[in-house]
Write an enzyme that holds these catalytic residues in place. Sequence first.
Site, PDB file in Angstrom:
ATOM      1  CE  LYS A   1      -4.163  -2.079   1.844  1.00 46.25           C
ATOM      2  NZ  LYS A   1      -3.722  -3.497   2.002  1.00 46.25           N
TER       3      LYS A   1
HETATM    4  C1  LIG Z   1      -4.241  -4.583   1.364  1.00 47.77           C
HETATM    5  C2  LIG Z   1      -3.419  -5.806   1.223  1.00 47.77           C
HETATM    6  C3  LIG Z   1      -3.737  -6.815   0.278  1.00 47.77           C
HETATM    7  C4  LIG Z   1      -4.973  -6.774  -0.612  1.00 47.77           C
HETATM    8  O1  LIG Z   1      -5.005  -5.678  -1.450  1.00 47.77           O
HETATM    9  P1  LIG Z   1      -6.269  -5.422  -2.412  1.00 47.77           P
HETATM   10  O2  LIG Z   1      -6.424  -3.948  -2.511  1.00 47.77           O
HETATM   11  O3  LIG Z   1      -7.397  -6.085  -1.745  1.00 47.77           O
HETATM   12  O4  LIG Z   1      -5.952  -6.022  -3.710  1.00 47.77           O
HETATM   13  C5  LIG Z   1      -2.894  -7.910   0.175  1.00 47.77           C
HETATM   14  N1  LIG Z   1      -1.810  -8.026   0.968  1.00 47.77           N
HETATM   15  C6  LIG Z   1      -1.485  -7.097   1.891  1.00 47.77           C
HETATM   16  C7  LIG Z   1      -0.278  -7.313   2.726  1.00 47.77           C
HETATM   17  C8  LIG Z   1      -2.263  -5.943   2.032  1.00 47.77           C
HETATM   18  O5  LIG Z   1      -1.936  -5.031   2.964  1.00 47.77           O
END
Ligand SMILES: *Cc1c(COP(=O)(O)O)cnc(C)c1O
Length: 461
Positions: A114
């Site tokens: 993110k």
């Molecule tokens: C947020 C997150 C995801 C999933 O991301 P999406 O936006 O649902 O595709 C996967 N792995 C981690 C470690 C995350 O923080």
Amino acid sequence: MTSPALYTSTRGRTRGVSFCEAALMGLATDGGLLLPEALPDVRGELSGWRELSYGALAEAVMRPFVGDGLSAATLSRLVSASYASFSHPEICPLQPVGPVHIMELFHGPTLAFKDVALQFLGQLFEEILGRSGAELNLLGATSGDTGSAAIAGVRGKAGIRIVVMHPHGRVSPIQERQMTTVLDDNVHNLAITGTFDDGQRVLKEIFNDLAFRERYHLGAVNSVNWVRVLAQMVYYFHAAFRMQERCGCERIQVCVPTGNFGDVFAGYLARRMGAPISRLVVATNENDILARFFATGVYARGEVRQTSSPSMDIQVASNFERYLYYRLGGDSEALVALLDGFARTGQLSLPGRDDDFAAGRASVGETAEAIRDTYRRHGYLLDPHTAVGVAVGQRFLRPDEPMVCLATAHPAKFPDAIREALGEDLARHPAIDGLRELPTRCTVIPATREAVQEFMRCHLA
Ligand SMILES: *Cc1c(COP(=O)(O)O)cnc(C)c1O
């Protein structure tokens, strides 16, 4: 190219939105999600993009979507500042691991993918607000990763304050410390005495209080912001170019662990623009609504289950609406009818298959097995989210199209899953170890709209 880049809502009522407006708007005012009015075809640019560094590639990919919202020099400055906080010189490096290639998206400040988008969004917010002298108060409710990455994106930024609610005692100690050790004046952590759902409810109630929302210039930090999708598109191109260099392949497959369909939707757009990606593999944990959809064409809500990959413990994928819009050929009326049906019955279905995608699920046991197997055979530690992707991705290998699995978090963020799989605490990272020594700041508060609004009145005046 400085034509205006305009955005329109999936629901069809909000139109003609500029890039900077889209960044501040988050959810469209008609309740839909914003998308660009047109997608560029970049196939003619690929050979010129192949040699670019990550930052230069980010500028090239984002440019047509920004339009005249930012000058080329400003975009370049924001991109450089965003990725200066990453600890690896390649930003998103690729490692060969057995039959797959792992693209590590976790070298940002909170060690999760993110950061790739939220570091940029923080820079962009500061730039836009600085021009108008406006202020923005971000309010979010988190169960973990989003809150810490959003805080890291806006800490210390002029014109922005952020308030993040997390359920008191119900987020992992590491995730809690990643949020509460940030002591910048513009960051406020609230531990609400309730569940994550209580946080979501309070958030919704406050956003529905329109007078309050306007008076305090409230904005949201959620996964539906267009800019997050845009910043994520870049690494799909980057992955394809690095693999072409390494293997001489024409196209790659990319396997994406997902819950909200945010990450993989960025890959879908990159592919539509002409990125050399043959197929996207959607990997879910036991919350497999998306895997079932791609297998059967039926999208049916289930109960949320707790798994070892908590950031994907989601049943209704907020970005899926954007994908449906494309599948329906941009017909907003048909989309609204489909969503209404889903709200009533918990189910929707689409005829036909989409061969751009393959999909699968990994159980908690299969996820632990992928962590164990990858470590024993190849000496590489997977975090549980990435392990879901590796478990599923290995089922879809093709001879001439290397499989790139996206690594969405550093394993040190999820020590319990590693200990469970391997019997030992093997995952360490200095940024996580260092958190233990740091002072924290956090306010414990009842999970009510009144209590949170009172806090905001006192601290955001
Ligand atoms: C947020 C997150 C995801 C999933 O991301 P999406 O936006 O649902 O595709 C996967 N792995 C981690 C470690 C995350 O923080």
